[in-house]
Design a protein around this motif. Sequence first.
Motif, PDB file in Angstrom:
ATOM      1  N   UNK A 193       8.509  29.293 -17.946  1.00 49.29           N
ATOM      2  CA  UNK A 193       7.737  29.167 -16.280  1.00 49.29           C
ATOM      3  C   UNK A 193       8.552  29.347 -15.150  1.00 49.29           C
ATOM      4  N   UNK A 194      10.009  29.516 -15.549  1.00 49.14           N
ATOM      5  CA  UNK A 194      10.294  30.253 -14.346  1.00 49.14           C
ATOM      6  C   UNK A 194      10.333  31.997 -14.473  1.00 49.14           C
ATOM      7  N   UNK A 195      10.263  32.461 -15.368  1.00 41.62           N
ATOM      8  CA  UNK A 195       9.361  33.701 -15.779  1.00 41.62           C
ATOM      9  C   UNK A 195       8.456  34.587 -14.876  1.00 41.62           C
ATOM     10  N   UNK A 196       7.432  33.244 -14.235  1.00 33.89           N
ATOM     11  CA  UNK A 196       5.856  34.051 -13.606  1.00 33.89           C
ATOM     12  C   UNK A 196       6.500  34.116 -11.951  1.00 33.89           C
ATOM     13  N   UNK A 197       5.729  35.005 -11.393  1.00 36.15           N
ATOM     14  CA  UNK A 197       5.943  36.219 -10.893  1.00 36.15           C
ATOM     15  C   UNK A 197       5.909  34.135  -9.823  1.00 36.15           C
ATOM     16  N   UNK A 198       4.526  33.824  -9.458  1.00 36.70           N
ATOM     17  CA  UNK A 198       5.312  32.808  -8.473  1.00 36.70           C
ATOM     18  C   UNK A 198       6.461  31.602  -8.926  1.00 36.70           C
TER      19      UNK A 198
END
Lengths: 331, 343
Positions: B274-279
């Motif tokens: 989740x933290x790796x997602x751009x947003x």
Amino acid sequence: MLKHNLWFAGKSFLRMILLLIAVSIATFALVSVSPIDPLQANVGQAALGSMSEEQKEKLRSYWGVDTPPAERYINWAKDAARGDMGTSLLYRQPVMDVIKVKLANSLFLLALAWLISGALGFALGVLAGIFRGSPADKAIKGYCLVIASTPAFWLALLLLIVFGVWLKVLPIGLSVPIGMEAQDVTFLDRARHAVLPAVTLSITGVSNIALHTREKMIDIMESDYVLFARARGESLRDIVRGHALRNVLLPAMTLQFASISEIIGGSVLVEQVFSYPGLGQAAVTAGTGSDVPLLMGITLITAAIVFLGNFIANLLYGVVDPRIRRGGREG
Amino acid sequence: MSCTNKRHILEIDELSVSFLQYENSRSSRQIELPVISKLSVSVHEGEIVAVVGSSGSGKSLLAHAILGMLPYNARTGGKIYFNGELLTPEKIREYRGGRIAFVPQSTTYLDPLMKVGEQVRGGRNSSGGKDSGRGGRPSGGRRNDPERRKKQRALFARYGLSEETDAKYPFECSGGMTRRVLLTSALMGNPELIIADEPTPGMDLALAKKSMEDFRAFADEGKGVLLITHDIELALEVADRIAVFYAGTTIEEAPVSDFASEQLLRHPYTRALWRAMPQNGFQPLPGTQPYVKDMPAGCPFGPRCENYSRECAGEIPMQRVGCGTVRCVKYHGEPLAVHEHHA
């Protein structure tokens, strides 16, 4: 499309000419370095000893021993270019006439072996490939590996002993019955004499084709599109008929036409064992007897046959494979 | 408790897949290489469930395992239920191409020597019955069946594949066209479940959206879609639930709504994802997934987990937490009992 085909045919023809020139040079070079002395081989040591110098000189010029090889080749090539293949030194007939007779004898044999080994090899290969790992596959693979490592002449001898000597159901050699008038020889007689050599050639030819076809078939049965066909619920029968045979046909065609050269190569040994008066035996006679014009003629004819086989395979590819048929039209 | 009382279409209970391989090129000893271990995921009616995992993590094998199409040197364990019925090898052979359809990943899944229209028509009859093969009409007949021809044409038209496309060979089709052909082939039967393995790469955005809408519409008819993908954003867009695939197993299964914030997610890997997602900050997680040959004992994520403890090296069951499930020792939810539905 037509222009494309003409261009392809023209290019192939040019290639064949170049190939034949290369083959003729290679053959001639090999014969020139051959240690066989044509006089000793054909006239014999004893006969030579009792001859006068004059007679020997005549023989030397007949066999072309005195002329340097390069000059002899050029003389031969000049005539060959005009379509004159020369006269056989051993048969004392025009080379083309000798080849015609021998080829006619061999052709039946070669064609039979070619068709049997092709059809049987394809069927066995497809079967083994579909049922990979099954007892049938193991049996086919085992047979092919044993045959592939068996020399053709040995197999020929074995068959000759079993069917010609022990069982006495088939003739032990030659292409017609001994001592029979030429006009009395029937087709059946010829066929009976061709059976053993043809069977020998077929048995040895099968293994190569079957093993290659099996390998291709395994690739196809493991391919993504066969997997997807299974996922769509197609049965094994549907998959084999709809996809596998279609896809294995192209490599099988290449194999089948490429095997012409192996059949011809094998026929040289097999005809020797069965004393079958065909092209293969003539090649051996010409080679050991230093009959250079005949040897050149036979080599060129067989090279042309092999080339034409591959050429036909290429043409068929264009007909069968849509990627070439349609791709060529667009490109 | 369960957050849905809808009927299960597909339930995978602790599926394991391993391959027998020769130890090395000289050895005649075979070793077992586990590629999927204890994977559990389920699809309810009306649902799109996305199995999300990084490329090369063995996701495609999941599809092949469900469809019973693994290579001969594969061994499987665990159970798969379809509409509450145990999927035996015989059952799956009966259903695939009919009640269960497959949309494969790559364009090599089409026979290079058969026209695409013909290929799409060639599958099993829409009834999903036992009619293919022995005793049934050969596929050659089905390929020319006017009913199937009509259906195939209608499906092609729906995906903007012109009438000329029917007679094209795969090499004449663009990547996007091939994807659409593969998609239509799944819809030729009347499936209750579609298993789609990376169905969208190569499609342009509009087309990818369209095919996802079609999956949505398909699911809304009370059917199910198992979407196997590496594209988590696509999954968040169309799926109802997401199963996170890590090192050959599912470590968490969560409704899409849980991806609204990190706190709603359960497993440390899912949170890192989740933290790796751009947003959400674009924070990469250091390290890589372990290779099957040096899989750690217990939790496969253990070596990369900041909360790693000794317990993590033991057996970790899948447990229900909230509306999702997770495989992590930090949680003490209800153990997952798949079989209750079949009692």
